[in-house]
Scaffold this motif. Structure first.
Motif, PDB file in Angstrom:
ATOM      1  N   SER A  72       0.826  -1.212   0.000  1.00 51.23           N
ATOM      2  CA  SER A  72       0.000   0.000   0.000  1.00 51.23           C
ATOM      3  C   SER A  72       0.856   1.256   0.000  1.00 51.23           C
ATOM      4  CB  SER A  72      -0.911  -0.014   1.218  1.00 51.23           C
ATOM      5  OG  SER A  72      -0.118  -0.086   2.384  1.00 51.23           O
ATOM      6  N   LEU A  73       2.081   1.118  -0.505  1.00 55.98           N
ATOM      7  CA  LEU A  73       2.974   2.272  -0.556  1.00 55.98           C
ATOM      8  C   LEU A  73       2.434   3.319  -1.514  1.00 55.98           C
ATOM      9  CD1 LEU A  73       6.444   0.495  -0.871  1.00 55.98           C
ATOM     10  CD2 LEU A  73       5.479   1.582   1.164  1.00 55.98           C
ATOM     11  N   PRO A  74       2.759   4.605  -1.272  1.00 55.44           N
ATOM     12  CA  PRO A  74       2.363   5.627  -2.239  1.00 55.44           C
ATOM     13  C   PRO A  74       3.000   5.368  -3.598  1.00 55.44           C
ATOM     14  CG  PRO A  74       3.856   6.550  -0.574  1.00 55.44           C
ATOM     15  CD  PRO A  74       3.514   5.152  -0.139  1.00 55.44           C
ATOM     16  N   ILE A  75       2.308   5.802  -4.663  1.00 52.51           N
ATOM     17  CA  ILE A  75       2.828   5.686  -6.025  1.00 52.51           C
ATOM     18  C   ILE A  75       3.038   7.100  -6.551  1.00 52.51           C
ATOM     19  CG2 ILE A  75       2.345   4.894  -8.371  1.00 52.51           C
ATOM     20  CD1 ILE A  75       0.525   2.726  -7.076  1.00 52.51           C
ATOM     21  N   PHE A  76       4.274   7.430  -6.906  1.00 51.97           N
ATOM     22  CA  PHE A  76       4.606   8.767  -7.417  1.00 51.97           C
ATOM     23  C   PHE A  76       4.689   8.706  -8.938  1.00 51.97           C
ATOM     24  CE2 PHE A  76       6.539   8.352  -3.212  1.00 51.97           C
ATOM     25  CZ  PHE A  76       6.096   9.502  -2.579  1.00 51.97           C
ATOM     26  N   LEU A  77       3.957   9.585  -9.615  1.00 52.63           N
ATOM     27  CA  LEU A  77       4.051   9.686 -11.066  1.00 52.63           C
ATOM     28  C   LEU A  77       4.921  10.885 -11.407  1.00 52.63           C
ATOM     29  CD1 LEU A  77       0.339   9.007 -12.113  1.00 52.63           C
ATOM     30  CD2 LEU A  77       2.219   7.374 -11.761  1.00 52.63           C
ATOM     31  N   ILE A  78       5.968  10.639 -12.189  1.00 50.43           N
ATOM     32  CA  ILE A  78       6.848  11.723 -12.613  1.00 50.43           C
ATOM     33  C   ILE A  78       6.854  11.791 -14.142  1.00 50.43           C
ATOM     34  CG2 ILE A  78       8.304  11.550 -10.561  1.00 50.43           C
ATOM     35  CD1 ILE A  78      10.448  10.168 -12.285  1.00 50.43           C
ATOM     36  N   GLY A  79       7.239  12.959 -14.664  1.00 49.06           N
ATOM     37  CA  GLY A  79       7.309  13.129 -16.113  1.00 49.06           C
ATOM     38  C   GLY A  79       6.998  14.566 -16.486  1.00 49.06           C
ATOM     39  N   ALA A  80       7.271  14.889 -17.750  1.00 48.06           N
ATOM     40  CA  ALA A  80       7.118  16.258 -18.235  1.00 48.06           C
ATOM     41  C   ALA A  80       5.640  16.674 -18.267  1.00 48.06           C
ATOM     42  CB  ALA A  80       7.716  16.374 -19.631  1.00 48.06           C
ATOM     43  N   ARG A  81       5.426  17.981 -18.313  1.00 46.14           N
ATOM     44  CA  ARG A  81       4.075  18.522 -18.465  1.00 46.14           C
ATOM     45  C   ARG A  81       3.416  17.886 -19.697  1.00 46.14           C
ATOM     46  NH1 ARG A  81       2.245  23.865 -20.165  1.00 46.14           N
ATOM     47  NH2 ARG A  81       4.278  24.194 -21.079  1.00 46.14           N
ATOM     48  N   GLY A  82       2.191  17.399 -19.516  1.00 48.07           N
ATOM     49  CA  GLY A  82       1.460  16.821 -20.643  1.00 48.07           C
ATOM     50  C   GLY A  82       1.609  15.312 -20.779  1.00 48.07           C
ATOM     51  N   CYS A  83       2.446  14.687 -19.942  1.00 43.32           N
ATOM     52  CA  CYS A  83       2.657  13.237 -20.107  1.00 43.32           C
ATOM     53  C   CYS A  83       1.477  12.435 -19.574  1.00 43.32           C
ATOM     54  CB  CYS A  83       3.959  12.792 -19.445  1.00 43.32           C
ATOM     55  SG  CYS A  83       3.912  12.808 -17.653  1.00 43.32           S
ATOM     56  N   GLY A  84       0.593  13.093 -18.819  1.00 38.26           N
ATOM     57  CA  GLY A  84      -0.619  12.399 -18.354  1.00 38.26           C
ATOM     58  C   GLY A  84      -0.636  12.077 -16.867  1.00 38.26           C
ATOM     59  N   LYS A  85       0.140  12.799 -16.076  1.00 36.09           N
ATOM     60  CA  LYS A  85       0.205  12.489 -14.644  1.00 36.09           C
ATOM     61  C   LYS A  85      -1.180  12.639 -13.987  1.00 36.09           C
ATOM     62  CE  LYS A  85       3.424  15.563 -14.050  1.00 36.09           C
ATOM     63  NZ  LYS A  85       3.708  15.980 -15.446  1.00 36.09           N
ATOM     64  N   THR A  86      -1.894  13.699 -14.354  1.00 31.89           N
ATOM     65  CA  THR A  86      -3.215  13.913 -13.768  1.00 31.89           C
ATOM     66  C   THR A  86      -4.218  12.903 -14.323  1.00 31.89           C
ATOM     67  OG1 THR A  86      -2.743  16.261 -13.489  1.00 31.89           O
ATOM     68  CG2 THR A  86      -5.051  15.609 -13.399  1.00 31.89           C
ATOM     69  N   THR A  87      -4.250  12.767 -15.643  1.00 37.01           N
ATOM     70  CA  THR A  87      -5.220  11.878 -16.300  1.00 37.01           C
ATOM     71  C   THR A  87      -5.016  10.432 -15.857  1.00 37.01           C
ATOM     72  OG1 THR A  87      -5.055  13.331 -18.216  1.00 37.01           O
ATOM     73  CG2 THR A  87      -6.097  11.185 -18.560  1.00 37.01           C
TER      74      THR A  87
END
Ligand code: ADP
Ligand code: MG
Length: 173
Positions: free
Chosen positions: A2-17
């Motif tokens: 149940s560890l947190p999952i961090f999404l990294i990447g450039a603007r527009g790569c879909g981190k929010t979506t």
């Protein structure tokens, strides 16, 4: 797990979506460091940088990262989060780090099709695809080094979610 999952990447790569879809698939919470920063300071990124400089902004970004980190949470991070080594170390120690990787052309196409982006000039006045190439050239090795897993973000969001679940050996809730 149940560890947190961090999404990294450039603007527009879909981190929010992708982050929202992933959190739903897992029954996790979703949170966004940029959003937290704006809510906690009641200021926009531009306003913070004007008042406190990039150094001040980066310090607050680190605070936001730490404040939102919790178990069973998918965390979308700001595009520049990986610029500070402290942030990379923190994410690697606290959870799983996923790089949503996409070509500069795809990133530019997505950003151009966003309604607010249409009126927003690029920082240098050059085509946005050129700017994204520069950003990725500078940062790709940092995303790579920070991530436990690199995922192809140029597929449909539900396929990106599947790839993340597979790479983490996680099942849908
Ligand atoms: P980020 O949060 O990394 O800046 P967003 O999730 O806001 O990226 O996505 C930026 C734009 O790209 C949005 O218009 C979104 O709908 C679109 N988008 C995101 N992921 C995908 C995808 N996998 N395929 C097609 N379009 C996408
Ligand atoms: Mg986002």
């Amino acid at each position: 797990m149940s560890l947190p999952i961090f999404l990294i990447g450039a603007r527009g790569c879909g981190k929010t979506t992708v982050g929202e879809a992933l959190s739903q698939a897992l029954g996790y919470a979703f949170t966004d460091t940029d959003h937290h920063l704006q809510l906690s300071t009641q200021r926009s990124v531009t306003e913070i940088v004007e008042a406190e400089g990039w150094e001040g902004f980066r310090a607050r970004e680190t605070e936001s990262l730490k404040a939102v980190t919790a178990p069973r949470t998918v965390i979308a991070t700001g595009g520049g989060m990986i610029l500070a080594e402290e942030n990379c170390r923190f994410m690697q120690e606290q959870g799983q780090v996923i790089w949503l990787s996409a070509s500069p052309e795809v990133l530019a196409e997505r950003l151009e099709s966003e309604p607010e982006a249409a009126q927003r000039p690029t920082l240098t006045g050059r085509p946005i695809a050129d700017e994204m190439s520069d950003v990725l050239r500078e940062r790709a090795h940092l995303y790579q080094a920070a991530a436990h897993h690199q995922v192809n973000a140029m597929q449909a969001p539900e396929c990106v979610v599947e790839e993340i679940l597979l790479s983490l050996s996680l099942a849908r809730a």
